[in-house]
Design a protein around this motif. Structure first.
Motif, mmCIF file in Angstrom:
data_model
loop_
_atom_site.group_PDB
_atom_site.id
_atom_site.type_symbol
_atom_site.label_atom_id
_atom_site.label_comp_id
_atom_site.label_asym_id
_atom_site.label_seq_id
_atom_site.Cartn_x
_atom_site.Cartn_y
_atom_site.Cartn_z
ATOM 1 N N GLN A 9 -8.401 -0.350 30.257
ATOM 2 C CA GLN A 9 -8.353 0.980 30.814
ATOM 3 C C GLN A 9 -9.938 1.460 30.690
ATOM 4 N N HIS A 10 -10.371 1.031 29.620
ATOM 5 C CA HIS A 10 -11.850 1.694 29.396
ATOM 6 C C HIS A 10 -12.918 0.689 29.102
ATOM 7 N N VAL A 11 -14.124 0.818 29.654
ATOM 8 C CA VAL A 11 -15.221 0.010 29.643
ATOM 9 C C VAL A 11 -16.546 1.218 29.310
ATOM 10 N N TYR A 12 -17.278 0.528 28.436
ATOM 11 C CA TYR A 12 -18.595 1.483 28.177
ATOM 12 C C TYR A 12 -19.927 1.005 28.747
ATOM 13 N N TYR A 13 -19.999 0.363 29.759
ATOM 14 C CA TYR A 13 -21.209 -0.276 30.242
ATOM 15 C C TYR A 13 -22.126 0.647 30.503
ATOM 16 N N ASP A 14 -21.462 1.996 31.209
ATOM 17 C CA ASP A 14 -22.464 3.149 31.446
ATOM 18 C C ASP A 14 -23.199 3.571 30.185
ATOM 19 N N SER A 15 -22.328 3.593 28.957
ATOM 20 C CA SER A 15 -22.828 4.196 27.930
ATOM 21 C C SER A 15 -23.880 3.290 27.074
ATOM 22 N N VAL A 16 -23.697 1.799 27.204
ATOM 23 C CA VAL A 16 -24.587 0.875 26.800
ATOM 24 C C VAL A 16 -25.961 1.086 27.553
ATOM 25 N N THR A 17 -25.904 1.070 28.884
ATOM 26 C CA THR A 17 -27.376 0.943 29.674
ATOM 27 C C THR A 17 -27.876 2.374 29.475
#
Length: 811
Positions: free
Chosen positions: A271-279
């Motif tokens: 349900q949750h990914v954090y690609y936006d937080s990483v980039t």
């Protein structure tokens, strides 16, 4: 007849003198590489290799890494002349550029590592300029070994060269821009798809589209992860190999935790990914470091501008022909032509011509100074009007400009007490954060497994130990650069902090409050010697003194002077010596009294009425003459004293001159506390009395007799035209002739201390506030990245206020 290398068989160059003892016989080697390999063979008991070999070994140069060969070049004494300074018997000092510095922790690591090496006496690294000042004992360690030791922990060092440093700065800036550009473009694309995912959480989104967006974001995150964020991993790995925890350790850990957690969710369609937080985090952190790089460069511009004052080429006159050569090829005694508009390439003396010379960057004085035959020129100053011919007297590290740069570099590298405390806190900060992050991860995993990852990431990245370490060095660099522009050179790291807290200003008189250009007004004769004879005797004694009185008497001598023998100079009192078999004494009335030569009281009072400076000449039997000298108040003396008194700082005048002369100057500038007819020990005692009563004393002086007092005062300021001993004892040097520049010095010092306190309170307050918020899950990871980058930037930009041109002289 040429010889061949025992190890590789190549011809041995004439200038190489290397040998190794093998089986009790000395064999010559052609290079440091063969020497190192042969020595290693001997030390490991493998000398049978040389008995059983069927052909010569490959050259040692091919076995020694290229970097080691390059560093060994710097051990050559001829090459060292360009950048290594002789700091005493067997002591050497050099400035090095460090590559790979990314945060204050890198400075700490390099300083600690180098100080652990045998033979290293002192290491100071300026975070703002990435320049290291290293002092070593050449009997115990070589410069090449120092460079190799720095390389061993993942950094690269080479001798300081202004052009190369600028090239490195440009290279670093371009690399950061490229990484920043990739992170910026891709983070925006990732954010666009992430907005769709966030909207889907509220309004619904088909499962196939959610998974598609996951994989699109994964593909766009990989270049950011592997290219843009690469410096963070390199720095973290370098720190971990040395057993240290720099700020890039939690940064790298946070980036990879977020990425791997997101990959897991992508593969198993969570349900949750954090690609936006990483980039976004990588982009914001790179943006912060880019701005920090530019800000550091701006804060160091004033001191770097001094380096760039020296020209690259010079016009050498040889056999009546002019040849253009590199400044590095000049030798002492060379004649050079300096055309109008050109910078002076070395320190020297004018042998022909007359022109105006601009010394503004060195002294802060905007008006050009007239220079004529026999006047001295300073390297880096600018010839304004007419051609000058100059004989070179000092080159390279021996020039006044190089000396100023060394003092400025030392001041920027030394750490005030307040900085040392901040560095100690920052050194343990990251370790504490890592333990807290582990505890937070475990707690939230047991409470709510769906939020443990974003909360842990926020804890890892939100804190900023860098702001704590940056709080002082950037401010010190900016302030010292600003003061240098105004002709006030800071030579010690604690100077600004102490000057800001000064409660008492103690002034010397001659050469400090007065311009030091004494003139002989009248000579009073008291025996059968005529005026030229007494002046000749006085001049022969004064040749052994640097005091302004000595210069005044020597300038009045017109004929030949007799030779003085067994001359003894009692600083601040007088001189004695034997001339033509007769013992003579020259100095104050108190000095003559110590030599059992009495001066009638009525005669002393009569001559002292005008307030002139009096110097007495006597032999063992009688008084021979008295010299009356007069001086003028230095520009800005009255204004400075009035300003200090308005600021609540007490002012004192301590002088070795007689009462009337001291009162004459004191009344002119409205100083009420006066000490006169004081020896250097008396002045020192007075300063200690003030300090025992809690005073923070600033001492301003210029002569040999001021050196003990300058050394004892908490903050000492020497006049730029004073003696070398006085300048060596001083924490600051006033290169300008105008005392009002000290107003700017005091204002800047107080503003610097205020900004340092602001930076430290912000750094501590920020971390104390955001850490609990992150632990409670109130801060999302990308906001944490904004806070971390913003915290460092705020500290740097706050320090840059010291470069503003708002500080002015109060009339």
């Amino acid at each position: 007849m040429s010889e061949n290398c025992f190890h590789c068989g190549l011809e041995i160059p004439k200038e190489v003198n290397l040998s190794v003892e093998i089986d009790n016989q000395t064999h010559k080697m052609c290079c440091a590489g063969c020497h190192a390999v042969a020595q290693a063979i001997v030390e490991n008991g493998l000398t049978d290799f040389y008995r059983f070999r069927t052909e010569t070994a490959p050259t040692g140069k091919t076995l020694v890494p290229e970097f080691l060969q390059q560093t060994q070049i710097y051990d050559n004494p001829e090459i060292q002349k360009r950048f290594v300074r002789d700091a005493g018997e067997h002591l050497r000092e050099a400035s090095l550029i460090l590559e790979g510095i990314t945060c204050a922790a890198c400075i700490w690591l390099n300083e600690k590592h180098l100080k652990s090496l045998k033979g290293i006496l002192n290491v100071q690294i300026n975070y703002t300029t990435h320049r290291a000042r290293v002092q070593w004992d050449e009997r115990q360690i070589k410069l090449s070994e120092i460079l190799q030791a720095i390389s061993a922990i993942g950094y690269f060092a080479h001798p300081y060269d202004p052009a190369k440093q600028q090239a490195l700065l440009d290279k670093e800036r371009q690399q950061q821009l490229r990484r920043l550009g990739v992170a910026g473009v891709l983070s925006m694309q990732v954010m666009m798809t992430s907005i769709a995912l966030y909207a889907g959480d509220y309004y619904g989104i088909e499962h196939e589209f959610r998974v598609l967006f996951y994989w699109i974001n994964l593909l766009m995150t990989i270049p950011v992860l592997l290219y843009s964020a690469l410096p963070f991993y390199q720095n973290a790995w370098r720190d971990l190999k040395q057993g240290q925890f720099g700020m890039d350790v939690p940064v790298s850990l946070g980036i990879w935790l977020a990425f791997l957690g997101s990959v897991w969710e992508t593969i198993y369609q969570g349900q949750h990914v954090y690609y936006d937080s990483v980039t976004m985090f990588v982009f914001l952190l790179l943006l912060g470091r880019y701005f920090e790089l530019m800000a550091r460069h701006r804060s160091a511009q004033a001191s770097e501008s001094l380096v760039q004052m020296l020209p690259a080429m010079a016009n050498r006159i040889k056999e009546n022909l002019i040849e253009i050569i590199a400044v590095a090829e000049l030798k002492i005694g060379d004649l050079v032509l300096i055309k109008a508009g050109e910078s002076i390439p070395a320190d020297g003396i004018i042998i022909e011509g007359q022109s105006s010379v601009n010394e503004a960057l060195l002294t802060g004085e905007n008006l050009p100074l007239l220079k004529k035959e026999n006047d001295h020129l300073i390297a880096g100053t600018i010839n304004i009007e007419s051609p000058l011919q100059m004989r070179v007297e000092k080159l390279g590290d021996d020039t006044i400009l190089s000396h100023i740069l060394r003092l400025l570099e030392r001041a920027q590298s030394e750490k005030p007490y307040i900085t040392q405390i901040a560095d100690k806190i920052a050194a343990y900060f990251v370790i504490i954060i890592l333990f807290l992050a582990a505890g937070v991860a475990w707690y939230w995993w047991t409470v709510d497994p769906t939020v443990w990852l974003p909360i842990t990431l926020a804890v890892l990245v939100v804190t900023c130990p860098c702001a704590l370490s940056l709080a002082t060095p950037v401010a010190i660099t900016a302030a010292t650069g600003t003061l240098t522009k105004h002709g006030l050179l800071t030579t010690r790291g604690h100077a600004l902090e102490t000057l800001a807290r000064a409660t008492h200003f103690v002034f010397d008189k001659t050469g400090t409050l007065t311009d030091g250009k004494l003139q002989l007004l009248k000579t009073y004769l008291y025996n059968d010697l005529n005026e030229q004879q007494v002046l000749g005797i006085a001049g022969s004694l004064e040749q052994h003194s640097e005091h302004p009185i000595a210069k005044a008497i020597l300038s009045a001598v017109s004929g030949e002077m007799p030779t003085a023998e067994q001359v003894i100079n009692q600083a601040g009192a007088g001189l004695q010596g034997i001339i033509n078999g007769t013992q003579y004494f020259l100095g104050t009335a108190e000095f003559l009294k110590q030599q059992n030569v009495s001066i009638p009281q009525n005669l002393r009072e009569k001559l002292q009425r005008n307030g002139d400076t009096l110097v007495w000449l006597a032999n063992i039997n009688q008084i021979c003459a008295a010299f009356a000298l007069s001086d003028h108040l230095r520009e800005g003396a009255f204004e400075l004293v009035q300003y200090l008194q308005k600021m609540g700082i007490k002012t004192l005048l301590l002088t070795g001159d007689h009462e009337n002369s001291a009162k004459k100057v004191a009344q002119a500038i409205k100083i009420t506390e006066i000490g006169f007819q004081l020896s250097p020990d008396d002045k020192l005692q007075k300063v200690k009395e003030l300090q025992n009563n809690g005073a923070i004393v600033a001492m301003l002086g210029d002569g040999v007799n001021d050196a003990p007092v300058l050394a004892a005062a908490q903050i000492s300021i020497a006049m730029g035209g004073g003696t070398q001993v006085a300048r060596a004892s001083a924490d600051m040097i006033l290169l300008s002739e105008n005392l009002q520049q000290l107003q700017i010095g005091l204002q800047t010092a107080r503003k610097t201390l205020k900004i340092i306190h602001q930076n430290l309170w912000w750094a501590l307050g920020y971390n104390i506030f955001v850490l609990p918020a992150a632990m409670m899950g109130l801060i999302v990871p990308w906001i944490a990245g904004v806070g971390m980058a913003g915290s460092s930037l705020l500290v740097v930009f706050n320090a840059l206020r010291l470069t503003e041109k708002k500080i002015s002289i109060v009339k």
